[in-house]
Design a protein around this motif. Structure first.
Motif, PDB file in Angstrom:
ATOM      1  N   TYR A   1      24.481  19.400 -20.298  1.00 49.92           N
ATOM      2  CA  TYR A   1      22.895  20.052 -20.322  1.00 49.92           C
ATOM      3  C   TYR A   1      23.032  20.509 -21.931  1.00 49.92           C
ATOM      4  O   TYR A   1      24.133  20.942 -22.549  1.00 49.92           O
TER       5      TYR A   1
ATOM      6  N   LEU B   1      18.898  22.314 -20.153  1.00 52.05           N
ATOM      7  CA  LEU B   1      18.154  21.090 -19.875  1.00 52.05           C
ATOM      8  C   LEU B   1      19.278  19.925 -19.487  1.00 52.05           C
ATOM      9  O   LEU B   1      20.170  19.821 -20.382  1.00 52.05           O
TER      10      LEU B   1
ATOM     11  N   THR C   1      20.832  16.303 -19.796  1.00 57.83           N
ATOM     12  CA  THR C   1      20.904  15.160 -20.649  1.00 57.83           C
ATOM     13  C   THR C   1      21.108  13.933 -19.786  1.00 57.83           C
ATOM     14  O   THR C   1      21.399  13.832 -18.580  1.00 57.83           O
TER      15      THR C   1
END
Length: 515
Positions: free
Chosen positions: A203, A207, A209
């Motif tokens: 992350y 978020l 990857t």
């Protein structure tokens, strides 16, 4: 016993729960160790990659480095006893090969070039007593030791800062591949004994990857994380997450063997306990049945004994003893009551012999209809006295069976006697026969009181009689149907009962035919 059994089960459940928690804690500890090792390996691998690139570039430019003093310091000591002076000096020199960061990444022109650091260390000993000012003029010390070498600490630190700055500017998929991360995690997990499927994802600032396994799904209970690629300012932009979809199954599998043994032993205890409890209840029921049997037998013997005593007292009376007709009637009464008591004793002895397998039962070929008619003759007087009726419906065409006529007659008599006794009004009884395959089926149906479902299951037990409260309107001691069942078993016959309370009963006997 019940409390102890419940306590054992609760202890087993508590132990299993605690063992599962301990396994989960150990699993968590091992996963954290694995993640820590993988994070260190990723950092070292990236540093090694940059170091290899740097050495390759340094070797390829083929020019002498520019040297400049970075730091110089010294140490002066004089020993008054020996008149010796020791002077130590150290100069740190930086070597710049002129390698720009643009060799590694075109986007990093703003960063300064990387340098090597080396040290020139010199130790001089002067025998004559000299001071610090005269040392500078004296060019020939008595002892002179010079050493040069690389300063690994400065080199490593400067290089680490350099490569971290470069690496921080690159996207995560260029810093690490899915295959390499999969391999590192698999090797570490195997080493720590965590042999269960896993999924991973990196992350970036919360978020996901593209560096991830195919089936990664975040699950708070089964997911663990650790920061990776920490930059020079201590910031951790990236987090490595690993999740175990079959975590609970894996943790439970480690306890399954001991858990199964625990369940087996607990079930054995439960079965043994249930058996003991069942035996206790059965013994209590038997005790109650035997008490009822003794009460019934006492009641049945009490009446004939009282009748015999009254008859004897009457015969002793001078007026009666001279009346032959009355004496004869009283003697007949004594004989009948005596026969009645004898029949009760024979019933008990017969059951006892059956249990000990001492009763000799020889079987011959007989006609089943003849046996049934003979049995009906035995109870005809009682039926007439009760103003009842027995109707036969002989539909069987094959009637030759192998049996003992005396005992089988007693079987039918006992069933008919029960039908008569348990009919509150005038007994109406129907006897049916029919052929079904290689058997002759006998059905004896009455319109009496009937019996409950519980009684239907137990009527063939010795001493058992359905409870009728304090009423003793039906004489008996619970041996008749037990005798019936034993005799039929010895003849390889089967007996069933169909009954409904208040609507009568039907006894069905299945007798094998002679081919």
């Amino acid at each position: 016993m019940s409390l102890s059994l419940i306590g054992i089960i609760l202890v087993q459940v508590y132990w299993f729960d605690k063992s599962f928690e301990n396994n989960e804690e150990q699993f968590k500890f091992h996963v954290k160790q694995v993640l820590g090792n993988v994070a260190n390996k990723l950092q070292k691998y990236e540093a090694y990659t940059f170091y290899e690139k740097y050495n390759h570039v340094k070797d390829s430019i083929g020019k002498a480095p520019e040297k400049s003093d970075f730091l110089e310091f010294g140490y002066f000591q004089r020993d008054s006893r020996t008149n010796e002076t020791i002077v130590y000096s150290n100069s740190i020199i930086s070597e710049d090969y002129g390698i720009s960061p643009s060799f590694f990444d075109k986007k990093l022109d703003s960063l300064k070039g990387i340098k090597n650091f080396s040290a020139n260390r010199k130790t001089e000993v002067y025998s004559d007593g000299v001071d610090n000012s005269s040392i500078k003029q004296n060019s020939s010390p008595d002892v002179k030791i010079e050493k040069t070498g690389s300063l690994d600490l400065l080199n490593n630190y400067q290089f680490e800062m350099f490569f971290r700055d470069i690496a921080a500017m690159r996207p995560i998929q260029e810093r690490i591949s899915n295959e390499m991360l999969q391999k590192m995690l698999s090797e570490e997990l195997k080493e720590y004994g965590v042999k269960t499927p896993f999924e991973f994802n990196v992350y970036s600032n919360g978020l996901a990857t593209k560096v991830k396994s195919e089936n990664f799904k975040y699950d708070k209970a089964s997911t663990y994380s650790i920061p990776i690629f920490i930059d020079n300012d201590g910031n951790n932009k990236y987090q490595l997450l690993i999740t175990f979809p079959q975590k609970k199954k894996f943790l439970f599998s480690e306890l399954i063997a001991i858990c199964v043994l625990s369940i087996i032993f607990t079930l054995i205890i439960i079965i043994a306990y249930s058996s003991a409890l069942s035996q206790l209840i059965k013994q209590r029921q038997i005790s109650e049945i035997k008490t009822d049997f003794i009460n019934n037998m006492t009641h049945e013997f009490k009446t004939p004994i009282a009748t015999i005593n009254l008859a004897l007292d009457a015969i002793k009376n001078p007026k009666v003893i001279e009346d032959k007709e009355k004496v004869h009637r009283y003697l007949q009464m004594i004989r009948d009551e005596n026969k009645r008591m004898h029949a009760q004793v024979e019933n008990v002895l017969r059951i006892s012999k059956l249990e000990k397998k001492e009763l000799d039962i020889s079987k011959d070929s007989n006609d089943i209809h003849g046996i049934i008619e003979d049995a009906i003759e035995h109870v005809n007087l009682i039926i007439e006295d009760r103003e009842g009726k027995i109707t036969t419906h002989f539909d069987a065409t094959r009637t030759t069976v192998l049996l003992n006529d005396v005992h089988f007659t007693n079987v039918i008599v006992n069933i008919l006697d029960n039908a008569i006794k348990y009919s509150p009004l005038a007994p109406i009884i129907d006897v049916y026969t029919e052929n079904v395959k290689e058997f002759v089926i006998i059905k004896i149906k009455d319109q009496g009181a009937g019996m409950s479902k519980v009684a239907q299951k137990r009527i063939f037990e010795k001493f058992y009689r359905e409870h009728t409260g304090d009423l003793h309107n039906v004489k008996g001691h619970g041996l008749g149907l037990a005798y019936v069942k034993r005799i039929l078993d010895d003849h390889n016959c089967q007996i069933f009962v169909e009954s409904e309370k208040g609507k009568g009963s039907t006894f069905i006997i299945k007798v094998p035919l002679i081919n």
